[in-house]
Design a protein around this motif. Structure first.
Motif, PDB file in Angstrom:
ATOM      1  N   TYR A  59       0.817  -1.216   0.000  1.00  0.00           N
ATOM      2  CA  TYR A  59       0.000   0.000   0.000  1.00  0.00           C
ATOM      3  C   TYR A  59       0.853   1.269   0.000  1.00  0.00           C
ATOM      4  O   TYR A  59       0.560   2.219  -0.696  1.00  0.00           O
ATOM      5  CB  TYR A  59      -0.960   0.018   1.193  1.00  0.00           C
ATOM      6  CG  TYR A  59      -1.915   1.188   1.109  1.00  0.00           C
ATOM      7  CD1 TYR A  59      -2.995   1.152   0.238  1.00  0.00           C
ATOM      8  CD2 TYR A  59      -1.695   2.338   1.840  1.00  0.00           C
ATOM      9  CE1 TYR A  59      -3.861   2.228   0.116  1.00  0.00           C
ATOM     10  CE2 TYR A  59      -2.548   3.419   1.729  1.00  0.00           C
ATOM     11  CZ  TYR A  59      -3.624   3.353   0.871  1.00  0.00           C
ATOM     12  OH  TYR A  59      -4.458   4.427   0.756  1.00  0.00           O
ATOM     13  N   SER A  60       1.938   1.289   0.748  1.00  0.00           N
ATOM     14  CA  SER A  60       2.757   2.501   0.823  1.00  0.00           C
ATOM     15  C   SER A  60       4.161   2.307   0.255  1.00  0.00           C
ATOM     16  O   SER A  60       5.073   3.053   0.582  1.00  0.00           O
ATOM     17  CB  SER A  60       2.832   2.989   2.267  1.00  0.00           C
ATOM     18  OG  SER A  60       3.435   2.006   3.069  1.00  0.00           O
ATOM     19  N   VAL A  61       4.332   1.336  -0.613  1.00  0.00           N
ATOM     20  CA  VAL A  61       5.619   1.085  -1.268  1.00  0.00           C
ATOM     21  C   VAL A  61       5.373   1.006  -2.776  1.00  0.00           C
ATOM     22  O   VAL A  61       4.553   0.218  -3.234  1.00  0.00           O
ATOM     23  CB  VAL A  61       6.271  -0.228  -0.774  1.00  0.00           C
ATOM     24  CG1 VAL A  61       7.575  -0.490  -1.497  1.00  0.00           C
ATOM     25  CG2 VAL A  61       6.477  -0.202   0.729  1.00  0.00           C
ATOM     26  N   PHE A  62       6.103   1.836  -3.532  1.00  0.00           N
ATOM     27  CA  PHE A  62       5.924   1.914  -4.978  1.00  0.00           C
ATOM     28  C   PHE A  62       7.252   1.746  -5.696  1.00  0.00           C
ATOM     29  O   PHE A  62       8.280   2.225  -5.244  1.00  0.00           O
ATOM     30  CB  PHE A  62       5.333   3.271  -5.384  1.00  0.00           C
ATOM     31  CG  PHE A  62       3.892   3.409  -5.041  1.00  0.00           C
ATOM     32  CD1 PHE A  62       2.923   3.207  -6.005  1.00  0.00           C
ATOM     33  CD2 PHE A  62       3.498   3.737  -3.755  1.00  0.00           C
ATOM     34  CE1 PHE A  62       1.584   3.331  -5.695  1.00  0.00           C
ATOM     35  CE2 PHE A  62       2.167   3.858  -3.438  1.00  0.00           C
ATOM     36  CZ  PHE A  62       1.210   3.648  -4.406  1.00  0.00           C
ATOM     37  N   TYR A  63       7.200   1.063  -6.819  1.00  0.00           N
ATOM     38  CA  TYR A  63       8.340   0.955  -7.725  1.00  0.00           C
ATOM     39  C   TYR A  63       8.134   2.002  -8.810  1.00  0.00           C
ATOM     40  O   TYR A  63       7.129   1.972  -9.525  1.00  0.00           O
ATOM     41  CB  TYR A  63       8.398  -0.450  -8.335  1.00  0.00           C
ATOM     42  CG  TYR A  63       9.446  -0.606  -9.399  1.00  0.00           C
ATOM     43  CD1 TYR A  63      10.786  -0.637  -9.063  1.00  0.00           C
ATOM     44  CD2 TYR A  63       9.082  -0.705 -10.730  1.00  0.00           C
ATOM     45  CE1 TYR A  63      11.753  -0.768 -10.044  1.00  0.00           C
ATOM     46  CE2 TYR A  63      10.044  -0.840 -11.715  1.00  0.00           C
ATOM     47  CZ  TYR A  63      11.376  -0.872 -11.358  1.00  0.00           C
ATOM     48  OH  TYR A  63      12.330  -1.000 -12.323  1.00  0.00           O
ATOM     49  N   LEU A  64       9.061   2.952  -8.910  1.00  0.00           N
ATOM     50  CA  LEU A  64       8.952   3.999  -9.923  1.00  0.00           C
ATOM     51  C   LEU A  64       9.539   3.468 -11.217  1.00  0.00           C
ATOM     52  O   LEU A  64      10.746   3.272 -11.333  1.00  0.00           O
ATOM     53  CB  LEU A  64       9.673   5.268  -9.475  1.00  0.00           C
ATOM     54  CG  LEU A  64       9.130   5.909  -8.202  1.00  0.00           C
ATOM     55  CD1 LEU A  64       9.950   7.133  -7.844  1.00  0.00           C
ATOM     56  CD2 LEU A  64       7.668   6.259  -8.337  1.00  0.00           C
ATOM     57  N   VAL A  85      11.230  12.142 -11.408  1.00  0.00           N
ATOM     58  CA  VAL A  85      11.430  11.974  -9.962  1.00  0.00           C
ATOM     59  C   VAL A  85      11.289  13.320  -9.257  1.00  0.00           C
ATOM     60  O   VAL A  85      10.629  13.427  -8.221  1.00  0.00           O
ATOM     61  CB  VAL A  85      12.805  11.328  -9.677  1.00  0.00           C
ATOM     62  CG1 VAL A  85      13.107  11.327  -8.190  1.00  0.00           C
ATOM     63  CG2 VAL A  85      12.838   9.904 -10.227  1.00  0.00           C
ATOM     64  N   ASP A  86      11.887  14.365  -9.816  1.00  0.00           N
ATOM     65  CA  ASP A  86      11.760  15.700  -9.230  1.00  0.00           C
ATOM     66  C   ASP A  86      10.301  16.144  -9.198  1.00  0.00           C
ATOM     67  O   ASP A  86       9.851  16.754  -8.228  1.00  0.00           O
ATOM     68  CB  ASP A  86      12.591  16.717 -10.007  1.00  0.00           C
ATOM     69  CG  ASP A  86      14.086  16.528  -9.800  1.00  0.00           C
ATOM     70  OD1 ASP A  86      14.480  15.837  -8.834  1.00  0.00           O
ATOM     71  OD2 ASP A  86      14.862  17.066 -10.612  1.00  0.00           O
ATOM     72  N   GLU A  87       9.555  15.834 -10.242  1.00  0.00           N
ATOM     73  CA  GLU A  87       8.138  16.196 -10.307  1.00  0.00           C
ATOM     74  C   GLU A  87       7.340  15.470  -9.214  1.00  0.00           C
ATOM     75  O   GLU A  87       6.511  16.073  -8.539  1.00  0.00           O
ATOM     76  CB  GLU A  87       7.579  15.832 -11.681  1.00  0.00           C
ATOM     77  CG  GLU A  87       6.135  16.196 -11.885  1.00  0.00           C
ATOM     78  CD  GLU A  87       5.632  15.795 -13.262  1.00  0.00           C
ATOM     79  OE1 GLU A  87       4.442  15.476 -13.358  1.00  0.00           O
ATOM     80  OE2 GLU A  87       6.421  15.802 -14.228  1.00  0.00           O
TER      81      GLU A  87
END
Length: 56
Positions: A27-32, A40-42
């Motif tokens: 739920y609170s872990v994402f793979y970008l 990433v800056d955005e």
């Protein structure tokens, strides 16, 4: 990316924004996925505005 947010409304907002940028592993872990530095800056800028304690 992962986060730990206690405030329920803020948690939902951060989760919704994160779904647009990454694949949820938990739920609170994402793979970008395929993120360049600008993406990433955005993401960090949007999330910084959402989790700012002074703003509700």
């Amino acid at each position: 990316m992962s986060y730990d947010i206690r405030h329920p409304k803020r948690l939902q907002r951060v989760h919704k924004v994160s779904l647009g940028y990454g694949i949820p592993l938990q739920y609170s872990v994402f793979y970008l996925k395929n993120s360049c530095r600008l993406d990433v800056d955005e993401v960090w800028e949007k999330l910084a505005q959402l989790i700012n304690k002074k703003r509700r």
